[in-house]
Design a protein around this motif. Structure first.
Motif, PDB file in Angstrom:
ATOM      1  N   MET A   2      -5.737   9.363  -7.595  1.00 28.68           N
ATOM      2  CA  MET A   2      -6.556   8.645  -8.503  1.00 28.68           C
ATOM      3  C   MET A   2      -6.028   8.562 -10.119  1.00 28.68           C
ATOM      4  SD  MET A   2     -10.696   9.876  -7.554  1.00 28.68           S
ATOM      5  CE  MET A   2     -11.064   9.370  -9.354  1.00 28.68           C
ATOM      6  N   GLY A   3      -5.536   9.663 -10.524  1.00 28.59           N
ATOM      7  CA  GLY A   3      -4.871   9.839 -11.750  1.00 28.59           C
ATOM      8  C   GLY A   3      -3.690   8.953 -11.891  1.00 28.59           C
ATOM      9  N   ILE A   4      -2.863   8.760 -10.793  1.00 27.46           N
ATOM     10  CA  ILE A   4      -1.815   7.617 -10.843  1.00 27.46           C
ATOM     11  C   ILE A   4      -2.426   6.339 -11.331  1.00 27.46           C
ATOM     12  CG2 ILE A   4      -0.023   6.643  -9.583  1.00 27.46           C
ATOM     13  CD1 ILE A   4       0.586   9.440 -10.421  1.00 27.46           C
ATOM     14  N   LEU A   5      -3.432   6.071 -10.800  1.00 26.52           N
ATOM     15  CA  LEU A   5      -4.255   4.743 -10.728  1.00 26.52           C
ATOM     16  C   LEU A   5      -5.273   4.606 -12.062  1.00 26.52           C
ATOM     17  CD1 LEU A   5      -5.334   4.183  -7.141  1.00 26.52           C
ATOM     18  CD2 LEU A   5      -3.510   2.986  -8.429  1.00 26.52           C
TER      19      LEU A   5
ATOM     20  N   ALA B 150      -8.218   4.514   0.421  1.00 21.86           N
ATOM     21  CA  ALA B 150      -8.769   4.486   1.587  1.00 21.86           C
ATOM     22  C   ALA B 150      -8.262   5.668   2.522  1.00 21.86           C
ATOM     23  CB  ALA B 150      -8.302   3.101   2.544  1.00 21.86           C
ATOM     24  N   VAL B 151      -9.426   6.391   2.996  1.00 22.31           N
ATOM     25  CA  VAL B 151      -9.329   7.394   4.084  1.00 22.31           C
ATOM     26  C   VAL B 151     -10.016   7.186   5.067  1.00 22.31           C
ATOM     27  CG1 VAL B 151      -9.669  10.086   3.989  1.00 22.31           C
ATOM     28  CG2 VAL B 151      -9.388   9.003   1.542  1.00 22.31           C
ATOM     29  N   PRO B 152      -9.122   6.716   5.977  1.00 19.73           N
ATOM     30  CA  PRO B 152      -9.751   6.386   7.447  1.00 19.73           C
ATOM     31  C   PRO B 152     -10.029   7.847   8.443  1.00 19.73           C
ATOM     32  CG  PRO B 152      -7.592   5.868   7.428  1.00 19.73           C
ATOM     33  CD  PRO B 152      -7.656   6.228   5.817  1.00 19.73           C
ATOM     34  N   THR B 153     -11.391   7.490   8.770  1.00 18.12           N
ATOM     35  CA  THR B 153     -11.527   8.413   9.595  1.00 18.12           C
ATOM     36  C   THR B 153     -11.823   8.081  11.318  1.00 18.12           C
ATOM     37  OG1 THR B 153     -14.128   7.874   9.530  1.00 18.12           O
ATOM     38  CG2 THR B 153     -13.119   9.714   7.884  1.00 18.12           C
ATOM     39  N   THR B 154     -11.145   7.056  11.480  1.00 17.02           N
ATOM     40  CA  THR B 154     -11.070   6.608  12.921  1.00 17.02           C
ATOM     41  C   THR B 154      -9.611   5.692  12.845  1.00 17.02           C
ATOM     42  OG1 THR B 154     -11.659   4.255  12.545  1.00 17.02           O
ATOM     43  CG2 THR B 154     -13.191   5.908  13.412  1.00 17.02           C
ATOM     44  N   ALA B 155      -8.855   6.048  14.052  1.00 22.26           N
ATOM     45  CA  ALA B 155      -7.576   5.442  14.349  1.00 22.26           C
ATOM     46  C   ALA B 155      -7.647   4.006  14.932  1.00 22.26           C
ATOM     47  CB  ALA B 155      -6.524   6.496  14.906  1.00 22.26           C
ATOM     48  N   GLY B 156      -7.892   3.247  14.300  1.00 23.06           N
ATOM     49  CA  GLY B 156      -8.028   1.791  14.923  1.00 23.06           C
ATOM     50  C   GLY B 156      -8.039   0.609  14.321  1.00 23.06           C
TER      51      GLY B 156
ATOM     52  N   VAL C 207       0.773  -1.199   0.009  1.00 25.87           N
ATOM     53  CA  VAL C 207      -0.043  -0.165  -0.099  1.00 25.87           C
ATOM     54  C   VAL C 207       0.890   1.428  -0.068  1.00 25.87           C
ATOM     55  CG1 VAL C 207      -1.904   1.231   1.250  1.00 25.87           C
ATOM     56  CG2 VAL C 207      -1.738  -1.071   1.319  1.00 25.87           C
ATOM     57  N   LYS C 208       0.699   2.029  -0.984  1.00 26.94           N
ATOM     58  CA  LYS C 208       1.308   3.481  -0.803  1.00 26.94           C
ATOM     59  C   LYS C 208       0.581   4.320   0.247  1.00 26.94           C
ATOM     60  CE  LYS C 208       2.251   7.745  -3.600  1.00 26.94           C
ATOM     61  NZ  LYS C 208       2.265   8.153  -4.870  1.00 26.94           N
ATOM     62  N   ILE C 209       1.600   4.773   1.184  1.00 24.79           N
ATOM     63  CA  ILE C 209       0.909   5.530   2.310  1.00 24.79           C
ATOM     64  C   ILE C 209       1.444   7.136   2.296  1.00 24.79           C
ATOM     65  CG2 ILE C 209       1.201   5.705   4.738  1.00 24.79           C
ATOM     66  CD1 ILE C 209       2.313   2.561   4.699  1.00 24.79           C
ATOM     67  N   ILE C 210       0.184   7.980   2.478  1.00 22.39           N
ATOM     68  CA  ILE C 210       0.435   9.646   2.355  1.00 22.39           C
ATOM     69  C   ILE C 210      -0.136   9.956   3.683  1.00 22.39           C
ATOM     70  CG2 ILE C 210      -0.234  11.391   1.415  1.00 22.39           C
ATOM     71  CD1 ILE C 210      -0.721   9.655  -1.330  1.00 22.39           C
ATOM     72  N   SER C 211       0.690  10.306   4.577  1.00 18.93           N
ATOM     73  CA  SER C 211       0.183  10.549   5.896  1.00 18.93           C
ATOM     74  C   SER C 211       0.725  12.169   6.220  1.00 18.93           C
ATOM     75  CB  SER C 211       1.163   9.736   7.081  1.00 18.93           C
ATOM     76  OG  SER C 211       0.925  10.128   8.279  1.00 18.93           O
ATOM     77  N   GLY C 212       0.028  12.718   6.749  1.00 21.14           N
ATOM     78  CA  GLY C 212       0.170  14.216   7.129  1.00 21.14           C
ATOM     79  C   GLY C 212      -0.807  15.349   7.193  1.00 21.14           C
ATOM     80  N   LYS C 213      -0.653  16.240   7.743  1.00 21.10           N
ATOM     81  CA  LYS C 213      -1.808  17.381   7.729  1.00 21.10           C
ATOM     82  C   LYS C 213      -1.757  17.883   6.052  1.00 21.10           C
ATOM     83  CE  LYS C 213      -0.471  18.552  12.363  1.00 21.10           C
ATOM     84  NZ  LYS C 213       0.280  19.793  13.381  1.00 21.10           N
ATOM     85  N   GLN C 214      -3.341  17.865   5.695  1.00 20.88           N
ATOM     86  CA  GLN C 214      -3.614  18.334   4.361  1.00 20.88           C
ATOM     87  C   GLN C 214      -3.137  17.108   3.406  1.00 20.88           C
ATOM     88  OE1 GLN C 214      -4.959  21.234   3.984  1.00 20.88           O
ATOM     89  NE2 GLN C 214      -4.509  21.617   6.088  1.00 20.88           N
TER      90      GLN C 214
ATOM     91  N   ALA D 240      -3.365   4.762   0.930  1.00 20.44           N
ATOM     92  CA  ALA D 240      -3.817   4.921   2.279  1.00 20.44           C
ATOM     93  C   ALA D 240      -3.588   6.454   2.313  1.00 20.44           C
ATOM     94  CB  ALA D 240      -3.539   3.981   3.416  1.00 20.44           C
ATOM     95  N   ILE D 241      -4.624   7.349   2.702  1.00 23.14           N
ATOM     96  CA  ILE D 241      -4.320   8.537   3.062  1.00 23.14           C
ATOM     97  C   ILE D 241      -4.708   8.671   4.441  1.00 23.14           C
ATOM     98  CG2 ILE D 241      -4.917  10.955   2.432  1.00 23.14           C
ATOM     99  CD1 ILE D 241      -5.595  10.092  -0.149  1.00 23.14           C
TER     100      ILE D 241
END
Length: 390
Positions: free
Chosen positions: A28-31, A139-145, A12-19, A177-178
């Motif tokens: 999406m374009g990459i995919l 995937a854009v998770p809205t909970t940390a679990g 999974v490509k992981i993108i993590s951070g504010k904004q 995953a964002i």
């Protein structure tokens, strides 16, 4: 000790951070996708999180072709089938899951149905039953679990049989995953606590279960450190975006770990509590974790004792004493969370009745997670843990 053989995977490509959410249309374009089916639930919509997603599409060239916001608290086979039909009928080319574990698992189920060209998820039960490449999935998770944004598993409720079914396949990994703390700020304190304890359970069980390996261990330890340092802050100071980002990463790290090393009796019992008694998964894990750890001390006490320093436990005494101190540190965290937000610490407090324990124990012994538990789990062993947790 290095095991004689192990495997590890996280594609999974992981993108993590504010904004970080702003990257969604670009990914999406990459995919090679431009028509997204956004899957969410009413809570996500009510919290205004869907509007955040809509804003990042403005002027991007990509579009939201449809929104499905009727995901239930427990993802189900029938809902996954409905989502798959919407995807096909509206000629979508990408899934975007915005939500917690139920939303992410619902999308995994729908993606299976679409990719395999079937009309019913129940035809695809089992491990590694998928043959076709999945549709693009962000995937854009809205909970940390749950960590579902980086796992090869989906747990989906069978509405007819009232059990939770586990699906596993390398085709179930999301492509991206964002992690954006702004997407978790609205989670209420009790949900924040329960999902955080879910992440801790993933990491701890991953560390001592049978398929553990040096790589999964490193992710598990990093996750535990982050949970212990940040979970209480997230519960008491919900708009602390630094702590929220730390917990989002903790859940992800724990997800990577257990997706490779698997989990054990705590998850088997939690799945059964959810299927039989509708106890939310994170709540069940929070209640059962110390008892499940304790039940494994005879077999893997030295490994559980190793967790003491990262859990903030007393590290004096012999190996057995240190292992029990590690359990005590987990129990103390659960008690703190009960004080600050009302998180249940017993099954009775979570609404389970004593006459349901036999059914829960029986269901748990048929759960795939028990295969990876160090101590053998039969009906009597499962029931004994449940009675202690009651």
């Amino acid at each position: 000790m290095i095991p004689e053989y192990y495997e590890f995977c996280c594609p999974v490509k992981i993108i993590s951070g504010k904004q970080a959410l702003a990257n969604l249309p670009y990914e999406m374009g990459i995919l090679h996708a431009r028509r997204a089916l956004v899957v969410a639930d009413k809570g996500v919509v009510g919290a205004g999180l869907l509007k955040r997603v809509e804003r990042v599409f403005e002027g991007s060239g990509a579009e939201i072709a449809a929104v499905f916001d009727e995901t239930p608290p427990d993802s189900s086979d029938r809902v996954a089938n409905r989502v798959a039909k919407v995807f096909a009928d509206l000629r979508c080319d990408c899934f975007v899951a915005v939500g917690g574990g139920s939303v992410l698992d619902t999308v995994k189920g729908a993606n299976m149905v679409v990719s395999e060209g079937t009309d019913d998820l129940l035809k695809l039960q089992g491990a590694e039953c998928l043959r076709n490449a999945p549709k693009p999935f962000i995937a854009v998770p809205t909970t940390a679990g749950t960590g579902s944004e980086v796992t090869m598993a989906a747990v989906i409720h069978n509405e007819e049989r009232h059990i939770k079914m586990a699906f596993t396949s390398y085709h179930l990994y999301p492509h991206v995953a964002i992690l954006d703390p702004a997407m978790t700020l609205t989670a209420p304190p009790k949900i924040t606590a329960a999902t955080g304890m879910d992440a801790l359970t993933h990491a701890i069980e991953a560390y001592y279960c049978l398929q553990k390996n040096p790589v999964s261990d490193s992710f598990a330890l990093a996750a535990i450190r982050l949970v212990m340092a940040n979970l209480t802050t997230c519960v008491t100071d919900s708009h602390n975006d630094d702590a929220r980002l730390a917990m989002a990463n903790a859940a992800l790290l724990a997800g990577i770990s257990f997706s490779n090393s698997m989990v054990g009796v705590v998850h088997a019992l939690a799945h059964a509590c959810g299927g039989v008694c509708r106890v939310p998964h994170g709540v069940a894990n929070a209640i059962l974790l110390p008892w499940g750890m304790e039940s494994n001390i005879a077999k893997v006490g030295p490994i559980i004792a190793e967790l003491g320093p990262v859990l903030g436990a007393d590290t004096s005494g012999n190996v057995e004493q240190r292992a029990y101190s590690a359990v005590g540190a987990v129990r103390a965290l659960a008690e703190r969370l009960k004080v600050v937000c009302g998180l249940p610490t017993t099954l009775h407090e979570a609404g389970v009745t004593e006459d349901a324990l036999d059914a829960v124990a029986r269901t748990a012994t048929n759960d795939g997670a028990v295969m990876f538990n160090p101590e053998e789990v039969d009906f009597d062993a499962a029931l004994a843990i449940l009675k202690k947790a009651f």
